[in-house]
Design a protein around this motif. Structure first.
Motif, PDB file in Angstrom:
ATOM      1  N   GLY A   7       0.825  -1.199   0.000  1.00  0.00           N
ATOM      2  CA  GLY A   7       0.000   0.000   0.000  1.00  0.00           C
ATOM      3  C   GLY A   7       0.858   1.248   0.000  1.00  0.00           C
ATOM      4  O   GLY A   7       1.870   1.320   0.715  1.00  0.00           O
ATOM      5  N   ALA A   8       0.462   2.228  -0.809  1.00  0.00           N
ATOM      6  CA  ALA A   8       1.208   3.490  -0.880  1.00  0.00           C
ATOM      7  C   ALA A   8       0.255   4.643  -0.629  1.00  0.00           C
ATOM      8  O   ALA A   8       0.299   5.669  -1.305  1.00  0.00           O
ATOM      9  CB  ALA A   8       1.887   3.635  -2.237  1.00  0.00           C
ATOM     10  N   GLY A   9      -0.619   4.463   0.358  1.00  0.00           N
ATOM     11  CA  GLY A   9      -1.576   5.505   0.695  1.00  0.00           C
ATOM     12  C   GLY A   9      -1.016   6.478   1.711  1.00  0.00           C
ATOM     13  O   GLY A   9       0.204   6.700   1.788  1.00  0.00           O
ATOM     14  N   GLY A  13       2.485   5.104   2.216  1.00  0.00           N
ATOM     15  CA  GLY A  13       3.225   5.993   1.336  1.00  0.00           C
ATOM     16  C   GLY A  13       4.134   6.928   2.107  1.00  0.00           C
ATOM     17  O   GLY A  13       5.254   7.235   1.659  1.00  0.00           O
ATOM     18  N   PHE A  28       7.173  -0.847  -3.319  1.00  0.00           N
ATOM     19  CA  PHE A  28       5.763  -0.684  -2.961  1.00  0.00           C
ATOM     20  C   PHE A  28       4.919  -1.671  -3.761  1.00  0.00           C
ATOM     21  O   PHE A  28       4.984  -1.698  -4.994  1.00  0.00           O
ATOM     22  CB  PHE A  28       5.284   0.734  -3.264  1.00  0.00           C
ATOM     23  N   VAL A  30       1.411  -2.227  -5.042  1.00  0.00           N
ATOM     24  CA  VAL A  30       0.260  -1.346  -5.250  1.00  0.00           C
ATOM     25  C   VAL A  30      -0.678  -1.928  -6.295  1.00  0.00           C
ATOM     26  O   VAL A  30      -0.358  -2.880  -7.003  1.00  0.00           O
ATOM     27  CB  VAL A  30       0.719   0.062  -5.697  1.00  0.00           C
ATOM     28  N   ARG A  31      -1.847  -1.321  -6.390  1.00  0.00           N
ATOM     29  CA  ARG A  31      -2.809  -1.659  -7.417  1.00  0.00           C
ATOM     30  C   ARG A  31      -2.416  -0.947  -8.711  1.00  0.00           C
ATOM     31  O   ARG A  31      -1.667   0.041  -8.694  1.00  0.00           O
ATOM     32  CB  ARG A  31      -4.214  -1.225  -6.992  1.00  0.00           C
ATOM     33  N   ARG A  34      -2.836   2.959  -8.748  1.00  0.00           N
ATOM     34  CA  ARG A  34      -1.846   3.677  -7.950  1.00  0.00           C
ATOM     35  C   ARG A  34      -0.470   3.608  -8.609  1.00  0.00           C
ATOM     36  O   ARG A  34       0.299   4.573  -8.583  1.00  0.00           O
ATOM     37  CB  ARG A  34      -1.802   3.093  -6.540  1.00  0.00           C
ATOM     38  N   ALA A  35      -0.169   2.466  -9.227  1.00  0.00           N
ATOM     39  CA  ALA A  35       1.113   2.326  -9.923  1.00  0.00           C
ATOM     40  C   ALA A  35       1.231   3.328 -11.064  1.00  0.00           C
ATOM     41  O   ALA A  35       2.287   3.948 -11.262  1.00  0.00           O
ATOM     42  CB  ALA A  35       1.266   0.901 -10.454  1.00  0.00           C
ATOM     43  N   LEU A  43       5.689   9.758  -6.270  1.00  0.00           N
ATOM     44  CA  LEU A  43       5.173   9.750  -4.903  1.00  0.00           C
ATOM     45  C   LEU A  43       5.535  11.079  -4.259  1.00  0.00           C
ATOM     46  O   LEU A  43       6.715  11.406  -4.118  1.00  0.00           O
ATOM     47  CB  LEU A  43       5.780   8.587  -4.115  1.00  0.00           C
ATOM     48  N   THR A  58       7.829   0.299  -7.750  1.00  0.00           N
ATOM     49  CA  THR A  58       6.519  -0.284  -7.479  1.00  0.00           C
ATOM     50  C   THR A  58       6.412  -1.631  -8.177  1.00  0.00           C
ATOM     51  O   THR A  58       7.103  -1.903  -9.156  1.00  0.00           O
ATOM     52  CB  THR A  58       5.377   0.631  -7.947  1.00  0.00           C
ATOM     53  N   VAL A  75      -2.418  -1.302   4.534  1.00  0.00           N
ATOM     54  CA  VAL A  75      -3.689  -1.115   3.839  1.00  0.00           C
ATOM     55  C   VAL A  75      -4.815  -0.890   4.844  1.00  0.00           C
ATOM     56  O   VAL A  75      -4.657  -1.146   6.042  1.00  0.00           O
ATOM     57  CB  VAL A  75      -4.020  -2.339   2.960  1.00  0.00           C
TER      58      VAL A  75
END
Length: 302
Positions: A7-9, A13, A28, A30-31, A34-35, A43, A58, A75
């Protein structure tokens, strides 16, 4: 150590980004959406006068071809089960898993999937959110990561990996107790702000608001004590002061999700606490009311 940040939220993040800045070997998970954003916009950590831009590595779930030494799980609780499926190929014989989710239920889920001794305990203190552009927006100058082993000796190798990376790091002797203390804090601030639909200061400056907030804190603390993890007096006093500050603009992440019509971690923060309270015979009428209120909200969203 090879570190995989799941997760990179706003949380992953931020801490993952600081580790990247410190030169750690970070990837990272990620989905795809987000990637793509990180690939084009990078980022970015902004706010409080900061404008940091990073280009981290990522990876998507189907691209994992090797194991990692440390998996930092950041996440939201609702995404944990799918995240476990995604990062399972990254877990090898010596992999440590450090989750920094809210509540305690995630620990049981992770330990059941990957083994009790592999899963550490973690507590983060940070005030960040994702802004409209997907950047990590700092809301207050607080950033710390506390970690420790829930069974057996703490992993000393993490001291040099997580330390000196731009945020306060501490290895705790009783990480489970610290996780409970944070749970009390986030449940109290969440119940106060979500149930009253206002900031801490708005609630506290209204007649009856301080008494209400103190009662919520007392309920949360009673559950922790009944569970065998009483919150230390100084930490409990700090929580009371936080939720009764009349001029405070503080809100909770649950409240920020609520007013933006986003999913709220109802069961992980509130529902599980109420369930444990009932099993322990501890009355929590205000927490029960907050849980019911947010369950109705989540049902309406669905």
């Amino acid at each position: 150590m090879k570190i995989l940040v799941v997760g990179a939220g706003a949380v992953g993040g931020y801490f993952g980004g600081r580790l990247v800045q410190a030169g750690r070997d970070v990837t990272f998970l990620v989905r795809p959406k987000r990637a793509r954003l990180i690939s084009t916009r990078r980022l970015r950590i902004v706010g409080l006068g900061e404008e940091t831009t990073l280009q981290p590595h990522t990876i998507l779930a189907n691209e994992i071809t090797s194991t990692y030494d440390l998996v930092l799980v950041s996440v939201k609780a609702a995404a944990l089960r799918s995240a476990m499926d995604d990062f399972a190929p990254a877990v090898g014989p010596g992999t440590l898993i450090l989750p920094v989710l809210n509540g305690m239920r995630h620990v049981d889920d992770l330990a059941g999937r990957f083994g009790e001794r592999r899963v550490l305990g973690g507590v983060v203190v940070v005030s960040t959110t994702l802004d409209a552009g997907g950047d990590i927006l700092r809301l207050a100058d607080m950033q710390s990561l506390t970690y420790g082993s829930r069974a057996g000796p703490a992993p000393d190798e993490l001291v040099g990996v997580l330390g000196g990376a731009g945020f306060e790091t501490r290895q705790a002797a009783d990480i489970v107790g610290e996780m409970w203390a944070k749970w009390v804090f986030i449940a109290a601030t969440g119940a106060v702000t979500c149930l009253m639909r206002g900031t801490v200061g708005e609630v506290a400056s209204t007649p009856g608001g301080v008494e209400f907030a103190r009662a919520v804190v007392a309920e949360c603390a009673a559950v922790a004590e009944a569970a065998g993890h009483p919150v230390p007096a100084d930490a409990l006093d700090a929580t009371r002061q936080t939720v009764t500050a009349t001029h405070s603009s503080l809100t909770s992440s649950a409240y920020r999700d609520l007013i933006r019509d986003r999913p709220v971690e109802v069961e992980e923060i509130f529902g599980d606490l109420v369930r444990r309270a009932r099993e322990l015979g501890t009355p929590v009428p205000l927490l029960g009311l907050a849980t019911l209120n947010l369950r109705v909200y989540m049902g309406r969203r669905a």
